[in-house]
Design an enzyme around this catalytic site. Structure first.
Site, PDB file in Angstrom:
ATOM      1  N   ARG A 238       9.799   2.626  -8.438  1.00 45.96           N
ATOM      2  CA  ARG A 238       8.571   3.085  -9.097  1.00 45.96           C
ATOM      3  C   ARG A 238       8.291   4.509  -8.636  1.00 45.96           C
ATOM      4  O   ARG A 238       7.864   4.711  -7.499  1.00 45.96           O
ATOM      5  CB  ARG A 238       7.429   2.141  -8.699  1.00 45.96           C
ATOM      6  CG  ARG A 238       6.190   2.247  -9.560  1.00 45.96           C
ATOM      7  CD  ARG A 238       5.023   1.533  -8.906  1.00 45.96           C
ATOM      8  NE  ARG A 238       4.489   2.321  -7.821  1.00 45.96           N
ATOM      9  CZ  ARG A 238       3.975   1.821  -6.697  1.00 45.96           C
ATOM     10  NH1 ARG A 238       3.950   0.527  -6.498  1.00 45.96           N
ATOM     11  NH2 ARG A 238       3.498   2.607  -5.765  1.00 45.96           N
TER      12      ARG A 238
ATOM     13  N   HIS B 222       1.162   2.947  -8.246  1.00 46.86           N
ATOM     14  CA  HIS B 222       1.137   1.597  -8.845  1.00 46.86           C
ATOM     15  C   HIS B 222       0.363   1.626 -10.168  1.00 46.86           C
ATOM     16  O   HIS B 222       0.843   1.164 -11.202  1.00 46.86           O
ATOM     17  CB  HIS B 222       0.498   0.615  -7.862  1.00 46.86           C
ATOM     18  CG  HIS B 222       0.213  -0.715  -8.478  1.00 46.86           C
ATOM     19  ND1 HIS B 222       1.199  -1.627  -8.769  1.00 46.86           N
ATOM     20  CD2 HIS B 222      -0.948  -1.270  -8.889  1.00 46.86           C
ATOM     21  CE1 HIS B 222       0.648  -2.700  -9.332  1.00 46.86           C
ATOM     22  NE2 HIS B 222      -0.648  -2.507  -9.413  1.00 46.86           N
TER      23      HIS B 222
ATOM     24  N   TYR C 279       0.952   5.163   1.545  1.00 43.74           N
ATOM     25  CA  TYR C 279       1.794   4.149   2.185  1.00 43.74           C
ATOM     26  C   TYR C 279       3.286   4.403   1.976  1.00 43.74           C
ATOM     27  O   TYR C 279       4.122   3.640   2.422  1.00 43.74           O
ATOM     28  CB  TYR C 279       1.419   2.739   1.687  1.00 43.74           C
ATOM     29  CG  TYR C 279       1.437   2.591   0.166  1.00 43.74           C
ATOM     30  CD1 TYR C 279       2.634   2.366  -0.520  1.00 43.74           C
ATOM     31  CD2 TYR C 279       0.265   2.671  -0.581  1.00 43.74           C
ATOM     32  CE1 TYR C 279       2.648   2.233  -1.888  1.00 43.74           C
ATOM     33  CE2 TYR C 279       0.274   2.539  -1.968  1.00 43.74           C
ATOM     34  CZ  TYR C 279       1.468   2.315  -2.614  1.00 43.74           C
ATOM     35  OH  TYR C 279       1.485   2.198  -3.982  1.00 43.74           O
TER      36      TYR C 279
HETATM   37  C1  LIG Z   1      -2.345 -13.599  -9.892  1.00 40.63           C
HETATM   38  C2  LIG Z   1      -2.617 -12.190  -9.434  1.00 40.63           C
HETATM   39  N1  LIG Z   1      -2.792 -11.953  -8.107  1.00 40.63           N
HETATM   40  C3  LIG Z   1      -3.030 -10.687  -7.697  1.00 40.63           C
HETATM   41  C4  LIG Z   1      -3.100  -9.668  -8.594  1.00 40.63           C
HETATM   42  C5  LIG Z   1      -3.357  -8.228  -8.112  1.00 40.63           C
HETATM   43  N2  LIG Z   1      -2.155  -7.434  -8.338  1.00 40.63           N
HETATM   44  C6  LIG Z   1      -2.069  -6.577  -9.360  1.00 40.63           C
HETATM   45  S1  LIG Z   1      -0.598  -5.827  -9.434  1.00 40.63           S
HETATM   46  C7  LIG Z   1      -0.058  -6.584  -8.025  1.00 40.63           C
HETATM   47  C8  LIG Z   1       1.327  -6.290  -7.470  1.00 40.63           C
HETATM   48  C9  LIG Z   1       2.403  -6.707  -8.414  1.00 40.63           C
HETATM   49  O1  LIG Z   1       3.628  -6.169  -7.991  1.00 40.63           O
HETATM   50  P1  LIG Z   1       4.953  -6.471  -8.745  1.00 40.63           P
HETATM   51  O2  LIG Z   1       4.972  -7.871  -9.238  1.00 40.63           O
HETATM   52  O3  LIG Z   1       6.067  -6.053  -7.888  1.00 40.63           O
HETATM   53  O4  LIG Z   1       4.875  -5.568 -10.057  1.00 40.63           O
HETATM   54  P2  LIG Z   1       4.821  -4.002 -10.207  1.00 40.63           P
HETATM   55  O5  LIG Z   1       3.346  -3.657 -10.332  1.00 40.63           O
HETATM   56  O6  LIG Z   1       5.439  -3.387  -9.006  1.00 40.63           O
HETATM   57  O7  LIG Z   1       5.554  -3.693 -11.470  1.00 40.63           O
HETATM   58  C10 LIG Z   1      -1.024  -7.446  -7.542  1.00 40.63           C
HETATM   59  C11 LIG Z   1      -0.882  -8.262  -6.347  1.00 40.63           C
HETATM   60  C12 LIG Z   1      -2.904  -9.968  -9.962  1.00 40.63           C
HETATM   61  N3  LIG Z   1      -2.908  -9.024 -10.907  1.00 40.63           N
HETATM   62  N4  LIG Z   1      -2.652 -11.235 -10.350  1.00 40.63           N
END
Ligand SMILES: Cc1ncc(C[n+]2csc(CCOP(=O)(O)OP(=O)(O)O)c2C)c(N)n1
Length: 358
Positions: free
Chosen positions: A257, A261, A270
């Site tokens: 990425r 985020h 971080y």
């Molecule tokens: C069920 C749930 N728990 C927590 C969140 C908060 N949250 C939003 S994005 C994220 C990280 C997701 O990371 P990843 O699956 O690696 O996807 P990326 O954003 O890196 O594409 C979290 C924990 C959420 N959206 N849904």
């Protein structure tokens, strides 16, 4: 007595190297620049859209937005490998796939601008809207794939999610059910190394995320997620197996990425700048461009024309988005229930009674 009852291996696939060199064993389509140019164009289109969306957020004209900078090869491979009748279940970082499926830039902007009409796609009517909850759509995808099987339709459900999503119960449940029922499901993991500020190393002690397929009894493999050729080959095969009744697949796409985020994040708090700089050297669009230039299929004039075209398309979509009158405030109640429960119906009437945006 003690003996080995099973052994597993996880394959890794890469055909197009960071310097643009194509392996001798690359699939036939990759030898034909005419097949690769549309993939490059789609990456640039998505990236141009992405940059504009971030700029709109920064100037208060869009809500929080999740950039896909550096991950365009995944969306482009997914969107180009799927057939129109397949169903995409995206997370919030799959604009490139959605654009190739026929979701318009204006629809994407409406969605990220907080207008749910942006999820009512005029094009791919059965594709799912963006899924913000992490991994829940893996289970929805199992439901879609099960429906295809029940109806005897040769269609595939494709769910895309991040590395962090593979730590969730929903992900394991979905893979397990899909394996038992041998469903036409393809799960693509965009392993961009970070789940907001949580690095891959703290998501899972497993050596690869692809090996999570092993426990579910389904096909799993790891692919260079910045190599659109390898991704496309892996997805063609996975979709082909699913369509032929040979069950689900998990494709782990190793990428990075390059942006924050979301626009609500500041990754410099971080993440090491050097790491980001190093990863730029592997990014997918420049990699494919290097190859096309090296084989004489792309030049400066092509690039300039493409950028001008993409920018014009984006500007047109932005104008349409900004000219769309906001939805009525009571619209927030309108797509949640077939019939509104009494308490929500009262709230809706109250909001509607206020009029305007008050
Ligand atoms: C069920 C749930 N728990 C927590 C969140 C908060 N949250 C939003 S994005 C994220 C990280 C997701 O990371 P990843 O699956 O690696 O996807 P990326 O954003 O890196 O594409 C979290 C924990 C959420 N959206 N849904």
């Amino acid at each position: 007595m003690r003996e080995t009852v099973a052994r597993f291996a996880v394959a890794y696939r890469r055909h197009l190297h960071p310097d643009g060199r194509l392996d001798d064993d690359a699939p036939a389509f990759a030898r034909d620049p005419a097949r690769l140019i549309p993939l490059y164009r789609a990456m640039v289109r998505a990236r141009t859209f992405d940059a504009k969306a971030v700029a709109l957020q920064r100037t208060g004209q869009l809500g929080t937005y999740a950039s896909a900078l550096g991950q365009e090869a995944i969306g482009v491979a997914v969107g180009s490998a799927m057939r129109p009748e397949d169903v995409l279940l995206p997370s919030y970082r799959e604009h490139a796939a959605q654009l190739l499926r026929g979701v318009t830039m204006t629809e994407l902007l409406l969605y990220w601008g907080g207008d749910e009409r942006g999820s009512d796609f005029a094009g791919p009517r059965e594709d799912f809207p963006v899924c913000i909850p992490v991994a829940t759509h893996a289970c929805h995808a199992v439901g879609v794939a099960y429906a295809f099987r029940l109806r005897g339709e040769a269609r595939v459900a494709v769910a895309v999610m991040g590395d962090g999503a593979t730590s969730k119960g929903d992900f394991y449940e979905a893979l397990n059910a899909a394996g038992v029922w041998r469903l036409p499901l393809v799960v693509v993991v965009n392993n961009n190394q970070w789940a907001i500020s949580v690095p891959r190393s703290r998501q899972s002690a497993a050596e690869t995320l692809a090996q999570k397929a092993v426990a579910a009894g389904i096909h799993g493999e790891q692919v260079d997620g910045n190599d659109v050729v390898a991704l496309r080959a892996a997805l063609d095969e996975a979709l082909g197996r699913a369509r032929a009744g040979e069950g689900p697949s998990l494709v782990e796409a190793l990428t990075y990425r390059l942006g924050d985020h979301t626009t609500a994040d500041d990754a410099s708090r971080y993440r090491d700048d050097d790491e980001v700089r190093r990863r730029w050297a592997e990014e997918p669009a420049a990699r494919l461009r290097s190859h096309l230039v090296a084989v004489g299929a792309w030049g400066k004039a092509d690039e300039e024309a493409l950028l001008a075209e993409a920018r014009a398309e984006v500007e047109q979509a932005v104008a349409a988005y900004l000219a769309t009158p906001p939805p009525a405030p009571e619209a927030m109640f309108d797509h949640l229930h077939a019939e509104l429960p009494a308490a929500l119906a009262r709230q809706r009437a109250e909001v509607a009674g206020r009029g305007g945006h008050g």
